[in-house]
Design a protein around this motif. Structure first.
Motif, short mmCIF file in Angstrom:
data_model
loop_
_atom_site.label_atom_id
_atom_site.label_comp_id
_atom_site.label_asym_id
_atom_site.label_seq_id
_atom_site.Cartn_x
_atom_site.Cartn_y
_atom_site.Cartn_z
N ASN A 2 0.80 -1.11 0.11
CA ASN A 2 0.04 0.15 0.10
C ASN A 2 0.96 1.35 0.17
OD1 ASN A 2 -2.38 -1.53 0.14
ND2 ASN A 2 -2.14 -1.60 2.32
N GLN A 3 0.64 2.21 -1.04
CA GLN A 3 1.45 3.30 -0.81
C GLN A 3 0.64 4.45 -0.06
OE1 GLN A 3 4.30 3.96 -2.34
NE2 GLN A 3 4.54 1.90 -2.60
N PRO A 4 1.40 5.18 0.35
CA PRO A 4 0.68 6.22 1.20
C PRO A 4 -0.05 7.32 0.23
CG PRO A 4 3.07 6.58 1.16
CD PRO A 4 2.74 5.34 0.41
N ALA A 36 13.69 7.11 -0.86
CA ALA A 36 12.34 6.95 -0.35
C ALA A 36 11.96 5.68 -1.00
CB ALA A 36 11.44 8.15 -0.52
N VAL A 37 12.13 5.53 -2.35
CA VAL A 37 11.54 4.18 -3.07
C VAL A 37 12.16 3.08 -2.51
CG1 VAL A 37 11.51 3.18 -5.18
CG2 VAL A 37 11.15 5.45 -5.31
N LEU A 38 13.46 3.25 -1.75
CA LEU A 38 14.00 2.00 -1.33
C LEU A 38 13.30 1.53 0.32
CD1 LEU A 38 17.65 2.80 -1.93
CD2 LEU A 38 16.15 0.50 -2.93
N GLY A 39 12.82 2.69 0.81
CA GLY A 39 12.00 2.29 2.31
C GLY A 39 12.55 3.23 3.05
N ASN A 40 12.22 3.14 4.54
CA ASN A 40 12.58 3.91 5.49
C ASN A 40 14.15 3.92 6.07
OD1 ASN A 40 9.95 5.13 6.05
ND2 ASN A 40 9.47 3.32 7.14
N GLN A 41 14.59 2.75 5.69
CA GLN A 41 16.25 2.71 5.70
C GLN A 41 16.76 1.98 4.73
OE1 GLN A 41 17.27 1.15 9.75
NE2 GLN A 41 19.21 0.28 8.85
N ASP A 90 6.95 8.73 3.47
CA ASP A 90 5.82 8.82 3.07
C ASP A 90 5.41 9.95 2.07
OD1 ASP A 90 5.58 6.05 4.08
OD2 ASP A 90 4.17 6.78 5.74
N ALA A 91 5.66 11.00 2.68
CA ALA A 91 5.31 12.24 2.08
C ALA A 91 6.11 12.52 0.76
CB ALA A 91 5.74 13.47 3.03
N ILE A 92 7.31 12.15 0.67
CA ILE A 92 8.11 12.03 -0.49
C ILE A 92 7.63 11.14 -1.52
CG2 ILE A 92 10.59 11.72 -1.65
CD1 ILE A 92 11.52 12.55 1.10
#
Length: 142
Positions: A2-4, A36-41, A90-92
């Motif tokens: 799920n995308q924000p 951001a596409v890669l994830g939070n970390q 998520d915002a990005i």
């Protein structure tokens, strides 16, 4: 995955993140979008490969992003970084148009999977560590 959506991210956060991104060079903003596409970390080397830049450019982008409080070094000993809060990432991502998001995720999935397999040869460990980009790519092609 799920995308924000922008409706689940507080407007103040969206505005703050957009303002901070605006303080970055265009190249740094693009590299941070790849992160951001890669994830939070995310891993520094992986980020450079996805963004198509060398390590110096990725480090410069992360230094700029750190200077405006978007990212910080990870807590582990490896060259990993993370967004200071999941809502920043998520915002990005929510600002990407669906075709751009899908294209970036499609490029990230094989890079991320190769990196994870090299670091985590066990399938169970791999499954726990692969970024959401892999699952997005799989859902789009399933």
């Amino acid at each position: 995955m799920n995308q924000p959506s922008t409706s689940t991210i507080p407007v103040g956060v969206l505005i703050s993140v957009q303002q901070r991104l605006g303080r970055l060079s265009p190249e740094a903003a693009d590299i941070l979008t790849a992160a951001a596409v890669l994830g939070n970390q995310f891993d520094l080397g992986l980020l450079g490969r996805l963004a198509g830049v060398g390590e110096p450019a990725a480090i410069d982008a992360l230094n700029q992003a750190s200077g405006v409080q978007l990212v910080e070094p990870g807590s582990g000993g490896e060259p990993e970084f993370r967004f200071r809060h999941p809502l920043i990432r998520d915002a990005i991502v929510s600002d990407l148009r669906p075709p751009d998001r899908a294209a970036r995720s499609g490029r990230a999935a094989p890079i991320d999977a190769r990196n994870a397999r090299a670091r985590f040869p066990s399938r169970a460990t791999l499954a726990r560590t692969i970024s959401p980009a892999v699952f997005l790519c799989h859902e789009q092609h399933a």
